[in-house]
Enzyme design. Structure first.
Site, PDB file in Angstrom:
ATOM      1  N   CYS A   1      -1.394   5.036   9.590  1.00 25.50           N
ATOM      2  CA  CYS A   1      -1.605   3.937   8.652  1.00 25.50           C
ATOM      3  C   CYS A   1      -1.387   2.589   9.339  1.00 25.50           C
ATOM      4  CB  CYS A   1      -0.663   4.068   7.466  1.00 25.50           C
ATOM      5  SG  CYS A   1       1.074   4.073   7.946  1.00 25.50           S
TER       6      CYS A   1
ATOM      7  N   GLU B   1      -6.891   2.596   8.249  1.00 22.90           N
ATOM      8  CA  GLU B   1      -6.265   3.825   8.742  1.00 22.90           C
ATOM      9  C   GLU B   1      -6.967   4.246  10.030  1.00 22.90           C
ATOM     10  OE1 GLU B   1      -3.591   7.123   7.045  1.00 22.90           O
ATOM     11  OE2 GLU B   1      -4.109   5.124   6.324  1.00 22.90           O
TER      12      GLU B   1
END
Length: 546
Positions: free
Chosen positions: A490, A532
């Protein structure tokens, strides 16, 4: 996440300090900054390494690069820079580019000093209010208005009345294609700035894979409210005064440690938005129960039923979605300890409502399909067949379960006992026995101690928190020497740092090291600066590295 008790707790609220929006996306989310940029001595780029993946680190790297390009483009003997405008003055700046934090980087021509400005697009001329000049050679400014719009800007795309006030979104004025192009550059710059690898060892970054939904996608939101006037978190409960009226409930105002009252959030799913309406209505009568700020959990949960089994009539706070052979009844859960259910295709996953699980269900089928198609090397690749999977940071089992069919045996490992309990339940719900899919609770310092798989026949998938992997874990991974690694993150900046460690590898004879096969971003959070990252790595064979 730090928390504090309210005077009269309600089951749907987890109290936290008034500035809890900064913790809203502890592992995932859009990582919004505010004006609290630290003053620190500027380091040459060659000495900088990503530490915790902070907004300040990422922003300073982008500023350094732009400053250098402006200096290189300036003719020798250019006039001395003009005096800086006073704090609080309003100026017009030209936006040159977007940073990896989502903020614009602008200049007050003819000066080359950089101003950090939110809610702008490259090519905008924006009216801003100067807030602070920092020692690192840049200034921070508040957005006021657009003087001359960029060709990239179209304000008719904006779907939220609080855009340019709320800290949640940065890009609603940009086309989605432009957002995806920018997010590809975020991944590129992360590896350029923080991997400490020569360019020839970093492959071209693939086009960012977009979300099917650009609004109405977030299955979890955490609006909150500050404490009443005069509230001091350190005081004893007996000294706290309850609210005298309904507090503002919403998200942090950009650049200020203050909540802006927001009655609706268009990036939330319909069920989550209905939950927000319901919770705001509840607070109209229950505000007097609170003497401190609190965070309200809004988490979607799905009850999949047979076709024709939808509730009739449908309650006002329930969303019904018709599938080809089923119907999904979606509700909004507000109890942190309740169990929520989500489906990815036909697979089902249960989780504690307050725990981490990916917050954009619409992109998860594309995401897990991509991981599934890249978890094994191409059929033409030499070497032994890969038969085993290790899922480090496994959580409630998303990757272990979705990938188990590709392997003889899979092991999910996590430090949290509660996550392991849910992962085992999820494996059972999806028809996977313990021979096919096993979960272990292990301390990070001994993550591979219980793994007996042969490294040459094993792939490791990683999905760590935003801060990435620590040095101890990376040393363990290099010592184990799995044939293949798929690193999901992330935070592409800490990912780049860690991937750099794996590519450089261990020193000495027989030390493991890796090469990068591919890099790509996934847009889990449209309208924001978050992306991401997925990096696929292969172990470099000993004879190749000799």
């Amino acid at each position: 996440m730090a928390s504090q008790e309210s005077a009269v707790p309600a089951p749907s609220v987890t109290p936290t300090p008034g500035d809890a929006q900064n913790n809203q996306n502890r592992k995932r989310g859009a990582g919004q900054g505010n004006r609290s940029f630290k003053k620190q001595k500027q380091k040459p780029k060659r000495e900088r390494n990503m530490s915790e993946g902070s907004t300040e680190e990422v922003l300073l790297a982008d500023i350094e690069a732009l400053q250098k390009s402006l200096e290189d483009a300036s003719p020798e003997g250019a006039a001395e820079a003009p005096a800086l405008p006073e704090a609080g003055s309003e100026i017009d700046v030209k936006v040159l580019q977007l940073s990896s934090t989502g903020d614009g980087l602008a200049v007050l021509e003819p000066s080359t000093r950089i101003y950090v400005v939110p809610f702008v697009a490259p090519g905008d001329v924006a009216r801003v209010k100067v807030y602070r000049h920092l020692d690192d050679g840049y200034s921070v400014a508040d957005f006021l208005s657009i003087t001359t719009p960029s060709p990239l800007r179209d304000d008719s795309r904006i779907k939220c009345g609080y855009f340019s006030q709320c800290s949640g979104c940065q890009f609603q004025m940009l086309s989605y294609d432009e957002q995806l192009r920018h997010k590809r550059t975020i991944v590129e710059k992360a590896y350029r700035n923080f991997s400490q690898l020569p360019p020839e060892l970093v492959p071209s970054v693939a086009d960012t894979i977009g979300s099917p939904l650009q609004y109405g996608y977030r299955t979890k939101l955490t609006p909150h409210f500050d404490g009443p006037p005069g509230h001091h978190p350190s005081r004893k409960k007996a000294l706290q005064k309850p609210f005298e009226g309904v507090p503002d409930i919403g998200f942090m105002r950009k650049g200020k440690r203050k909540v802006i009252d927001i009655e609706d959030c268009p990036i939330g799913t319909p069920a989550v938005r209905k939950g927000l309406t319901r919770e705001r209505a509840r607070m109209q009568t229950e505000f007097g129960n609170y003497s401190r700020g609190a965070t309200i959990l809004l988490r979607e949960s799905t009850d999949r039923r047979a076709k024709g089994d939808a509730p009739d009539p449908v309650p006002a706070d329930v969303e019904v979605v018709e599938g080809e052979d089923h119907v999904d009844v979606k509700t909004c859960v507000t109890d942190n300890n309740a169990t929520t259910t989500e489906y990815i295709g036909s697979q089902v996953f249960t989780n504690p409502a307050g725990s981490f699980f990916q917050n954009n269900n619409s992109i998860l089928p594309r995401f897990t399909d991509y991981i599934r198609s890249h978890i094994l090397p191409p059929a033409s690749a030499a070497g032994e067949e890969i038969k085993y999977l290790i899922d480090a940071y496994s959580g409630s089992g998303l990757f272990t379960i979705s990938l188990a069919s590709n392997f003889t045996s899979s092991i999910g490992i996590d430090i949290a006992d509660k996550s392991i309990t849910y992962a085992r339940t999820n494996a059972s719900l999806n028809g996977l026995d313990t021979e096919k899919c096993t979960f272990l609770s292990a301390d990070a310092n001994a993550l591979f101690a219980s793994v007996k798989f042969p490294a040459q026949q094993t792939v490791v998938v990683l999905d760590p928190p935003r801060k990435g992997c620590d040095g101890n874990f990376l040393r363990q991974l290099l010592k184990f020497g799995a044939r293949r690694v798929v690193y999901v993150s992330c935070n592409v900046h800490t990912q780049a740092r860690d991937v750099g460690v794996l590519v450089r590898g261990e020193e000495g004879p027989g030390g493991a090291r890796y090469e990068i096969e591919s890099l790509v971003g996934f847009d889990f959070f449209p309208q924001t600066g978050h992306v991401e990252g997925v990096a696929v790595l292969n172990r470099v064979e000993a004879e190749k590295s000799a």
